[in-house]
Design a protein around this motif. Structure first.
Motif, PDB file in Angstrom:
ATOM      1  N   ALA A 237       0.640  -1.339  -0.069  1.00 27.07           N
ATOM      2  CA  ALA A 237       0.020   0.074   0.276  1.00 27.07           C
ATOM      3  C   ALA A 237       0.734   1.290  -0.049  1.00 27.07           C
ATOM      4  CB  ALA A 237      -0.830   0.008   1.260  1.00 27.07           C
ATOM      5  N   ALA A 238       2.204   1.080   0.190  1.00 22.67           N
ATOM      6  CA  ALA A 238       3.087   2.108   0.230  1.00 22.67           C
ATOM      7  C   ALA A 238       3.318   2.732  -1.281  1.00 22.67           C
ATOM      8  CB  ALA A 238       4.197   1.929   1.025  1.00 22.67           C
ATOM      9  N   ALA A 239       2.991   2.195  -2.122  1.00 19.49           N
ATOM     10  CA  ALA A 239       3.361   2.567  -3.569  1.00 19.49           C
ATOM     11  C   ALA A 239       2.571   2.269  -4.585  1.00 19.49           C
ATOM     12  CB  ALA A 239       5.074   1.893  -3.880  1.00 19.49           C
ATOM     13  N   TYR A 240       2.405   2.978  -5.644  1.00 15.84           N
ATOM     14  CA  TYR A 240       1.531   2.960  -6.703  1.00 15.84           C
ATOM     15  C   TYR A 240       2.321   1.945  -7.732  1.00 15.84           C
ATOM     16  CZ  TYR A 240      -0.424   7.371  -4.902  1.00 15.84           C
ATOM     17  OH  TYR A 240      -0.847   8.425  -4.187  1.00 15.84           O
ATOM     18  N   ASN A 241       1.497   1.337  -8.545  1.00 23.83           N
ATOM     19  CA  ASN A 241       2.026   0.594  -9.940  1.00 23.83           C
ATOM     20  C   ASN A 241       2.494   1.824 -10.801  1.00 23.83           C
ATOM     21  OD1 ASN A 241       2.242  -0.313 -12.443  1.00 23.83           O
ATOM     22  ND2 ASN A 241       1.207  -2.180 -11.749  1.00 23.83           N
ATOM     23  N   THR A 242       3.768   2.030 -10.779  1.00 25.62           N
ATOM     24  CA  THR A 242       4.430   3.113 -11.346  1.00 25.62           C
ATOM     25  C   THR A 242       4.088   2.952 -13.063  1.00 25.62           C
ATOM     26  OG1 THR A 242       6.472   1.782 -11.424  1.00 25.62           O
ATOM     27  CG2 THR A 242       6.059   3.750 -10.089  1.00 25.62           C
TER      28      THR A 242
ATOM     29  N   HIS B  32      12.398  13.964  -5.635  1.00 23.69           N
ATOM     30  CA  HIS B  32      13.048  13.489  -4.643  1.00 23.69           C
ATOM     31  C   HIS B  32      12.013  13.503  -3.415  1.00 23.69           C
ATOM     32  CE1 HIS B  32      15.926  11.818  -1.802  1.00 23.69           C
ATOM     33  NE2 HIS B  32      15.869  12.909  -0.950  1.00 23.69           N
ATOM     34  N   THR B  33      11.360  14.606  -2.958  1.00 20.64           N
ATOM     35  CA  THR B  33      10.526  14.464  -1.595  1.00 20.64           C
ATOM     36  C   THR B  33       9.446  13.571  -1.682  1.00 20.64           C
ATOM     37  OG1 THR B  33       9.293  16.553  -2.113  1.00 20.64           O
ATOM     38  CG2 THR B  33      11.381  16.482  -0.745  1.00 20.64           C
ATOM     39  N   HIS B  34       8.780  13.517  -3.076  1.00 21.35           N
ATOM     40  CA  HIS B  34       7.447  13.065  -3.538  1.00 21.35           C
ATOM     41  C   HIS B  34       6.280  13.828  -2.651  1.00 21.35           C
ATOM     42  CE1 HIS B  34       8.706   8.561  -4.495  1.00 21.35           C
ATOM     43  NE2 HIS B  34      10.021   9.580  -4.815  1.00 21.35           N
TER      44      HIS B  34
ATOM     45  N   ASN C 179       4.392   7.449  -5.428  1.00 19.00           N
ATOM     46  CA  ASN C 179       3.417   7.898  -4.331  1.00 19.00           C
ATOM     47  C   ASN C 179       3.855   9.334  -4.183  1.00 19.00           C
ATOM     48  OD1 ASN C 179       5.993   7.667  -2.790  1.00 19.00           O
ATOM     49  ND2 ASN C 179       5.063   5.909  -1.594  1.00 19.00           N
ATOM     50  N   ASN C 180       2.742  10.043  -3.667  1.00 17.37           N
ATOM     51  CA  ASN C 180       2.862  11.395  -3.365  1.00 17.37           C
ATOM     52  C   ASN C 180       2.084  12.089  -2.222  1.00 17.37           C
ATOM     53  OD1 ASN C 180       4.127  12.687  -5.665  1.00 17.37           O
ATOM     54  ND2 ASN C 180       2.667  12.122  -6.838  1.00 17.37           N
ATOM     55  N   PHE C 181       2.551  13.052  -1.786  1.00 16.32           N
ATOM     56  CA  PHE C 181       1.856  13.438  -0.246  1.00 16.32           C
ATOM     57  C   PHE C 181       1.602  15.006  -0.372  1.00 16.32           C
ATOM     58  CE2 PHE C 181       4.307   9.586   0.218  1.00 16.32           C
ATOM     59  CZ  PHE C 181       3.334   8.750   0.664  1.00 16.32           C
TER      60      PHE C 181
ATOM     61  N   LYS D 288      -2.024  19.176   3.846  1.00 16.48           N
ATOM     62  CA  LYS D 288      -3.370  18.582   4.556  1.00 16.48           C
ATOM     63  C   LYS D 288      -3.075  17.105   4.967  1.00 16.48           C
ATOM     64  CE  LYS D 288      -6.124  21.046   0.804  1.00 16.48           C
ATOM     65  NZ  LYS D 288      -6.572  21.157  -0.512  1.00 16.48           N
ATOM     66  N   ASN D 289      -2.028  16.678   5.000  1.00 17.85           N
ATOM     67  CA  ASN D 289      -1.697  15.395   5.464  1.00 17.85           C
ATOM     68  C   ASN D 289      -2.521  14.427   4.640  1.00 17.85           C
ATOM     69  OD1 ASN D 289       0.088  16.257   7.027  1.00 17.85           O
ATOM     70  ND2 ASN D 289      -1.188  16.256   8.884  1.00 17.85           N
ATOM     71  N   THR D 290      -2.385  14.474   3.468  1.00 21.35           N
ATOM     72  CA  THR D 290      -3.277  13.336   2.448  1.00 21.35           C
ATOM     73  C   THR D 290      -2.379  12.815   1.493  1.00 21.35           C
ATOM     74  OG1 THR D 290      -4.163  15.044   0.954  1.00 21.35           O
ATOM     75  CG2 THR D 290      -5.463  14.590   2.745  1.00 21.35           C
ATOM     76  N   TRP D 291      -2.650  11.801   0.870  1.00 19.44           N
ATOM     77  CA  TRP D 291      -1.854  11.136  -0.133  1.00 19.44           C
ATOM     78  C   TRP D 291      -2.194  12.086  -1.241  1.00 19.44           C
ATOM     79  CZ3 TRP D 291       0.689   6.095  -0.729  1.00 19.44           C
ATOM     80  CH2 TRP D 291       0.670   5.604   0.373  1.00 19.44           C
TER      81      TRP D 291
END
Ligand SMILES: [Fe+2]
Length: 302
Positions: free
Chosen positions: A25-30, A209-211, A231-233, A237-240
């Motif tokens: 769940a920590a990464a998307y299918n790139t 680099h920071t996503h 993955n991005n953040f 707003k503390n959301t994905w």
């Protein structure tokens, strides 16, 4: 004649081998994320260039670069790529090149010169032949902060004085002066402060680099941080966030404008992230701490 230069920036594409699992769940299918971004970009007759600012491959392996090069070859304009800390110097250069995909270091278009800086250059080591090569342990590049080193810093100064363009823009993986707390980047920021202090024609920087896509000021320049495909953040707003890219225009008077483009889709909801993730970005937890917490939670839930 239209003097405006139009560029799209992708970053942190983190391509994996076919069939390899993204990190749960920590990464998307790139692959999916790249396809969605590519479709979102659509046909562009007016583009001058696509740039990719590092972490092209998730582990710096040849099959991952082969996939990246094939993906970037789908663009109808030239693509230029610079490496990140997940990349590996020699295999990156040897495996990315295609007729329309390059690892050039300087590209001039109109009134602008674009420099492609390697922010892992200071982490390379000198081998027996005198060449700068990756450290023997991949982790020593992967887990290092950005570092220009004296040679890369001198190269930037040399190129800025050599190019004929009025304005310079720098593409680089690690963003200098980044407010994200997990970056322990004092030495790196000092290197950039030193370089930029002497180079008034550098109008801005585009990084990754920071996503966590962002725009902020450093040494009187705007630093644009592009989104990742992995993955991005949203740290306000503390959301994905969904995957995306940035679009840029560069005018002949030295003006740079950039817009963040995110590809909203059911696959990548903007759901809130927890306290542990926040603590990671604030520099209070390491990636290893976060992984240990995730494993403990998985065990508790089993
Ligand atoms: Fe990355």
């Amino acid at each position: 004649m239209n003097d405006t230069i139009r560029i799209l920036q992708l970053s942190d594409t983190h391509f994996l081998e076919d069939g390899a699992d993204p990190e749960g769940a920590a990464a998307y299918n790139t692959d999916e994320a790249f396809d969605a971004v590519f479709r979102h970009i659509g046909e562009h007759d007016d583009l001058d260039l696509v740039v990719v600012t590092g972490d092209v491959a998730d582990h710096g392996r040849r099959p991952q670069y082969r996939k990246a090069a094939e993906a970037f070859s789908r663009f109808s304009v030239a693509v230029n790529v610079t490496p990140g800390n997940h990349d590996q110097d020699a295999v990156f250069t040897a495996s990315m090149a295609r007729p329309s995909v390059s690892t050039s270091r300087v590209i001039e278009v109109g009134a602008w010169a674009f420099l492609f800086v390697d922010s892992s250059a200071g982490n390379l080591v000198i081998d027996a032949t005198g060449r700068a090569v990756d450290p023997p342990e991949y982790a020593d590049r992967l887990h290092s902060d950005g570092s220009l080193g004296t040679a890369e810093a001198a190269w930037i100064r040399d190129m800025v004085s050599q190019v004929g363009a009025d304005h310079v823009f720098i593409w680089v993986h690690h963003p200098p002066g980044c407010p994200v707390g997990m970056l322990n980047a004092e030495a790196y920021n000092a290197e950039w402060a030193d370089v930029l202090g002497d180079l008034p024609t550098v109008r801005g920087l585009g990084a990754g680099h920071t996503h966590a896509p962002d725009t902020y000021e450093f040494m009187g320049r705007t630093v644009h941080v592009g989104p990742a495909l992995k993955n991005n953040f949203d740290l306000t707003k503390n959301t994905w966030l969904p995957p995306g890219y940035r679009s840029y225009t560069f005018d002949a008077d030295g003006t740079v404008q950039s817009q963040l483009q995110l590809v909203d889709d059911d696959r990548w909801p903007r759901r809130p992230f927890g306290r542990a993730m926040r603590a990671l970005f604030d520099g209070e937890l390491t990636f290893d701490d976060l992984r240990a917490i995730a494993e403990r939670k998985a065990l508790e839930g089993a």
